[in-house]
Design a protein around this motif. Structure first.
Motif, PDB file in Angstrom:
ATOM      1  N   ASN A 146      43.210  36.324  35.582  1.00  0.00           N
ATOM      2  CA  ASN A 146      44.524  36.583  34.988  1.00  0.00           C
ATOM      3  C   ASN A 146      44.676  38.036  34.542  1.00  0.00           C
ATOM      4  O   ASN A 146      45.792  38.495  34.296  1.00  0.00           O
ATOM      5  CB  ASN A 146      44.744  35.658  33.789  1.00  0.00           C
ATOM      6  CG  ASN A 146      45.488  34.402  34.187  1.00  0.00           C
ATOM      7  OD1 ASN A 146      45.702  34.137  35.366  1.00  0.00           O
ATOM      8  ND2 ASN A 146      45.889  33.620  33.205  1.00  0.00           N
ATOM      9  N   GLY A 189      41.786  31.924  33.737  1.00  0.00           N
ATOM     10  CA  GLY A 189      42.086  32.552  32.456  1.00  0.00           C
ATOM     11  C   GLY A 189      40.809  32.683  31.654  1.00  0.00           C
ATOM     12  O   GLY A 189      39.759  33.061  32.180  1.00  0.00           O
ATOM     13  N   THR A 239      46.752  30.162  39.469  1.00  0.00           N
ATOM     14  CA  THR A 239      46.395  30.495  38.096  1.00  0.00           C
ATOM     15  C   THR A 239      45.883  29.249  37.386  1.00  0.00           C
ATOM     16  O   THR A 239      46.548  28.208  37.369  1.00  0.00           O
ATOM     17  CB  THR A 239      47.615  31.049  37.340  1.00  0.00           C
ATOM     18  OG1 THR A 239      48.036  32.262  37.971  1.00  0.00           O
ATOM     19  CG2 THR A 239      47.271  31.327  35.888  1.00  0.00           C
TER      20      THR A 239
END
Length: 256
Positions: A146, A189, A239
């Motif tokens: 990310n 992330g 993501t």
């Protein structure tokens, strides 16, 4: 799509001695793939991953290689293909982080990050393509971050390298998609690993309530992308951050 030859599919996972890479190697082995675990310096950790896979009934082999070294990558891939006659799945996970404000970043530090994080996936992908093209089947899965979209201070080199990985994913997908090779990318992330555990304990969840993820939160998606069910998925970046980017955007809109 034609089925790859051989009793088991062969996977090569770079940076697989710890964290996300180790979880990916374990998961692919659980799914029946014969996994080649690649690490650069953490050999003891790599051996532990191989032993764990074997203890659970899987098959794995450890290799030491610098993914930014063209000759080392060539020898590694040649060895794997010579041994099995095939190579079906490549996971480009190896990466380094060397955060420094751009004004203080030396050219050597910049180039070291890009050599591992971006040149590495280029070299490994180029090396495996002949075998995958001959098979008419292959999976290349790149691991981004990310930070390519929401970098922190000092992450210029890291963010640039990961942004390049995502662009490389899309470009290579265009080139080889008609040949039965699927190229996709996963952008994690905040993931709790051996290296980030202390930071995760210190800071806990973000103000938006999103938690730190686990390596297994990434390995499941990679396993899907490595299999037959992902045959219609091409050139995508996924993501996986527990909704952090969405929640931050919502928080920003509320504050305005």
């Amino acid at each position: 799509m034609p089925e790859p030859a051989g009793p088991a599919r062969i996977a090569l996972v770079t940076g697989a001695s710890r964290g996300i890479g180790a979880a990916i190697a374990r998961r692919l082995a659980e799914d029946g793939l014969l996994v080649h675990v690649v690490c650069h310096s953490a050999l003891d950790a790599g051996r532990a991953v191989v032993k764990e896979i074997e203890a659970n009934g899987g098959q794995a082999t450890l290799h030491r290689a610098d993914v930014g070294d063209e000759s080392a990558v060539g020898e590694l891939v040649e060895h794997v293909i010579a041994r099995h006659g095939a190579l079906h799945v490549l996971v480009n996970n190896a990466a380094v982080i060397d955060d420094q404000l751009l004004a203080l970043t030396s050219t050597d530090r910049w180039e070291r990050v890009l050599r591992t994080n971006l040149t590495g996936p280029f070299l490994t992908s180029r090396a495996v393509l002949p075998a995958m093209l001959d098979q008419g089947w292959g999976r290349i899965i790149n691991i981004s971050s990310n930070s390519a979209r929401t970098p922190g201070p000092g992450q210029s080199a890291y963010a640039a390298s990961k942004g390049g990985v995502e662009a490389l994913t899309r470009a290579l997908a265009v080139e080889v998609g008609r040949k039965g090779i699927r190229v996709n990318c996963v952008a994690p992330g905040k993931i709790r690993t051996e290296m980030t555990a202390a930071v995760a304990d210190r800071f806990g969840p973000d103000g938006d309530g999103t938690r730190w993820g686990l390596p297994e939160d990434i390995s499941g998606l990679v396993a899907f992308l490595a299999g037959d069910e992902a045959d219609y998925v091409q050139g995508q970046t996924f993501t996986v951050d527990g909704g952090r980017m969405v929640m931050r955007g919502a928080a920003g809109r509320r504050s305005r």
